[in-house]
Design an enzyme around this catalytic site. Structure first.
Site, PDB file in Angstrom:
ATOM      1  N   SER A  88       0.829  -1.111  -0.033  1.00 33.46           N
ATOM      2  CA  SER A  88      -0.018  -0.036  -0.065  1.00 33.46           C
ATOM      3  C   SER A  88       0.760   1.229  -0.044  1.00 33.46           C
ATOM      4  CB  SER A  88      -1.064  -0.006   1.147  1.00 33.46           C
ATOM      5  OG  SER A  88      -1.885   0.856   1.031  1.00 33.46           O
ATOM      6  N   ASP A 200      -5.799  -3.619  -1.916  1.00 29.35           N
ATOM      7  CA  ASP A 200      -4.804  -3.225  -0.958  1.00 29.35           C
ATOM      8  C   ASP A 200      -4.058  -4.415  -0.383  1.00 29.35           C
ATOM      9  OD1 ASP A 200      -3.557  -2.372   1.479  1.00 29.35           O
ATOM     10  OD2 ASP A 200      -4.415  -0.332   0.871  1.00 29.35           O
TER      11      ASP A 200
END
Length: 312
Positions: A88, A200
């Site tokens: 991320s 993510d």
């Protein structure tokens, strides 16, 4: 301002939870992409005369600006990585670092990572932000180089939404790999690559130490910028309960790998929200302070690993 950020953060978390429970059934719009990222076989790096060093950079949205501070101080002190693995926000900083953007140049690049430059809002289609702007920004900064053409080994960790498995993108379109790694489900649209959806990486590997080990790292310096739950706090509202539950789940994912790092850096960024893009300077400064405090530990660990390598 603080209360405003808290309210925005609460709204975003609540929206995420609702969207996860009532996911939109519309089909994704898939556009052709040149050289899409792939998760090729991870090849171990071996150094005969010195330890292989990896930086494992965790996720944390705007709190990830602390990575720039950490990497800046490490660069100033001649401590560099052979491998960078990012999840991320960590994949954003990691891609820039692996592409040769370091020191003050990395701090300057971080200044461009503002919501107004990243959020390409779209009609609800399994998310509200497309992510193409982030992808384009990363590729532009790196001269459109694919992952394998960066200055060092780089991996962006994403989650396969269909299988729930961690995916280590290590070849192909760098910007798209970072975008997939950073696509918070329900807010960002999933990134569709070869018929599969990716979101993510923090869902499955918030602090990607194990992938760094798979790549042959003798020493892993991990940077955790996640938001942790406040223990023994009074939970008065439904939101308080939901928010605390999400943070507890996130903390468990981090803990699964944090103990496997040789050095764990946790900048003091408790007051910085996940959407605190206006707190960029504060996060960077916190990252710099944290790593300076641990420089003796890092140097000692490097010396130990170097001596161990010499005996092999």
């Amino acid at each position: 301002m603080a209360s405003w950020r808290v309210n925005i953060e609460k709204s975003a978390f609540f929206l995420l939870l609702v969207l996860l429970l009532t996911a939109c059934a519309s089909m994704p719009v898939v556009l052709p992409v040149e050289n899409p990222p792939v998760a090729a076989e991870l090849k171990r790096i071996v150094m005969a005369d010195r330890p292989v060093v990896a930086f494992a950079l965790g996720g944390g949205a705007a709190r990830g600006f602390a990575h720039a501070g950490v990497l800046n101080v490490l660069e100033q002190n001649g401590i560099r990585a052979d491998i960078v693995v990012g999840t991320s926000a960590g994949s954003v900083a990691g891609a820039l670092y692996a592409g040769g953007i370091r020191g003050e140049s990395l701090i300057a690049a971080a200044a461009e990572l503002q919501m107004k430059n990243l959020a390409d809002w779209t009609l609800p289609n399994r998310g509200f932000i497309g992510g193409e702007r982030l992808q384009a920004l990363i590729n532009d900064k790196l001269g459109n180089r694919p992952i394998e053409a960066l200055d060092m080994v780089f991996v962006a960790v994403a989650a396969d939404l269909q299988s729930g498995q961690a995916v280590a993108f290590n070849k192909g379109n760098t910007g798209m790999a970072v975008r997939a790694s950073s696509s918070v489900p329900g807010i960002f649209m999933p990134v569709t690559i070869d018929g599969r959806d990716y979101v993510d990486g923090g869902l499955v590997s918030q602090l990607p130490v194990r992938i760094a080990r798979e790549l042959g790292a003798d020493m892993v310096i991990a940077v955790d910028v996640s938001k942790r739950p406040v223990h023994n706090t009074v939970l008065e509202t439904t939101w308080d309960v939901l928010h605390q539950a999400l943070l507890i789940m996130s903390e468990a994912v981090v803990a699964a790998e944090a103990g496997e790092a040789d050095v764990l850096i946790r900048p003091a960024i408790g007051g910085i929200s996940l959407l605190g893009f206006d707190q960029q300077a504060e996060a960077i400064a916190a990252g710099e302070r944290a790593v300076r405090a641990q420089l003796p530990e890092i140097r000692q660990m490097l010396d130990q690993q170097t001596r161990r390598k010499a005996k092999q």
